[in-house]
Motif scaffolding. Structure first.
Motif, PDB file in Angstrom:
ATOM      1  N   SER A   1      -4.645  -3.151   6.633  1.00  0.00           N
ATOM      2  CA  SER A   1      -4.067  -2.388   5.526  1.00  0.00           C
ATOM      3  C   SER A   1      -2.849  -3.112   4.955  1.00  0.00           C
ATOM      4  O   SER A   1      -2.642  -3.138   3.737  1.00  0.00           O
ATOM      5  N   ALA A   2      -2.049  -3.709   5.845  1.00  0.00           N
ATOM      6  CA  ALA A   2      -0.888  -4.478   5.384  1.00  0.00           C
ATOM      7  C   ALA A   2      -1.343  -5.678   4.562  1.00  0.00           C
ATOM      8  O   ALA A   2      -0.732  -6.003   3.522  1.00  0.00           O
ATOM      9  N   ALA A   3      -2.417  -6.323   4.997  1.00  0.00           N
ATOM     10  CA  ALA A   3      -2.955  -7.461   4.241  1.00  0.00           C
ATOM     11  C   ALA A   3      -3.449  -7.007   2.867  1.00  0.00           C
ATOM     12  O   ALA A   3      -3.260  -7.710   1.860  1.00  0.00           O
ATOM     13  N   GLN A   4      -4.059  -5.819   2.805  1.00  0.00           N
ATOM     14  CA  GLN A   4      -4.505  -5.288   1.515  1.00  0.00           C
ATOM     15  C   GLN A   4      -3.314  -5.024   0.600  1.00  0.00           C
ATOM     16  O   GLN A   4      -3.372  -5.307  -0.605  1.00  0.00           O
ATOM     17  N   LEU A   5      -2.223  -4.506   1.142  1.00  0.00           N
ATOM     18  CA  LEU A   5      -1.031  -4.245   0.336  1.00  0.00           C
ATOM     19  C   LEU A   5      -0.435  -5.544  -0.199  1.00  0.00           C
ATOM     20  O   LEU A   5       0.003  -5.616  -1.355  1.00  0.00           O
TER      21      LEU A   5
END
Length: 247
Positions: free
Chosen positions: A203-207
């Motif tokens: 999710s952090a990578a998506q952000l």
């Protein structure tokens, strides 16, 4: 002085609330299905996968398998009911061939979960060993479902557009992963930590991708319904579902 157990309970309750919201995120998809009385291009696979995921974590949270896991049971019990409703709606508006496919997958899932439960209860006689066996299975399923955002992230990089990766979904998934990671660390539970740690990282990578490419996303594209695979980070390995986002 506030005990670690009390803090863990509060964190788990917060995680339940966030996870419940993510379980409800596919509602726009099913409102579309009901209004059109057809499933069109939507797939039942994400909901069937989430159903299996919830069932496995309900087994994990049973007192006879892993004691003191009430919050694991509550969120996955709620998820089970919600996914069962989604699948029922899908079944009602699917053509006969797809209905048979759904029934076949459901039978396989139920037989598998029943076999796991019977094997663990009949062949294993300690909580630690039962937790280990069921926990490993849950992590395997959860990790496999975590592969789904990778295809979306690849699309974002290739198109330099975040059209298929809405910020709100990625952000809430990140918060949820962090919440359940904290829950697992307050009284160490490796089987909850691994999938939710992975979910938080993805999710952090998506952000990061969102902030990198949102300026290059075209603003003049026509509005359309987009079906997105979504990983829902709960006390179980993050559940996989679909959500329709209108742009």
């Amino acid at each position: 002085m506030i005990s670690t157990s009390s803090v863990r309970t509060v964190v788990g309750i917060i995680g339940n609330v966030i996870s419940f919201g993510l379980f409800l995120s596919p509602l726009p998809t099913f409102m579309t299905i009901v209004s059109k009385k057809a499933v069109e291009q939507f797939s039942p696979i994400p909901y069937l996968a989430t159903l299996l995921n919830c069932m496995m974590w309900i087994v994990y949270g049973l007192p006879i398998v892993h004691p003191n896991s009430v919050l694991v049971l509550t969120i996955n019990g709620a998820g089970l009911l919600i996914e069962a409703l989604y699948i029922s709606i899908f079944f009602a508006f699917s053509p006969r061939r797809l209905r048979l496919k759904i029934l076949g997958i459901l039978v396989v899932e139920l037989v598998f979960v029943g076999a796991v439960l019977a094997g663990v209860l009949g062949g294993v006689h300690t909580h630690n060993k039962r937790t280990e066996i069921v926990g490993i299975l849950c992590v395997i399923f959860g990790t496999a479902m975590y592969a789904s955002p990778l295809s979306i992230m690849k699309t974002v990089i290739e198109t330099k557009s975040v059209k298929y990766m809405p910020f709100s979904l990625s952000f809430i998934s990140f918060l949820n992963g962090i919440c359940w990671m904290s829950y697992s660390l307050l009284r160490f539970d490796l089987y909850i930590l691994i999938p939710n740690g992975l979910g938080a990282l993805l999710s952090a990578a998506q952000l990061i991708l969102y902030f990198k490419y949102y300026r290059t996303t075209p603003n003049d594209e026509p509005k359309q319904n987009i079906e997105l695979p979504e990983v829902v980070a709960t006390s179980a390995p993050d559940s996989f579902s679909c959500v329709t986002v209108e742009r």
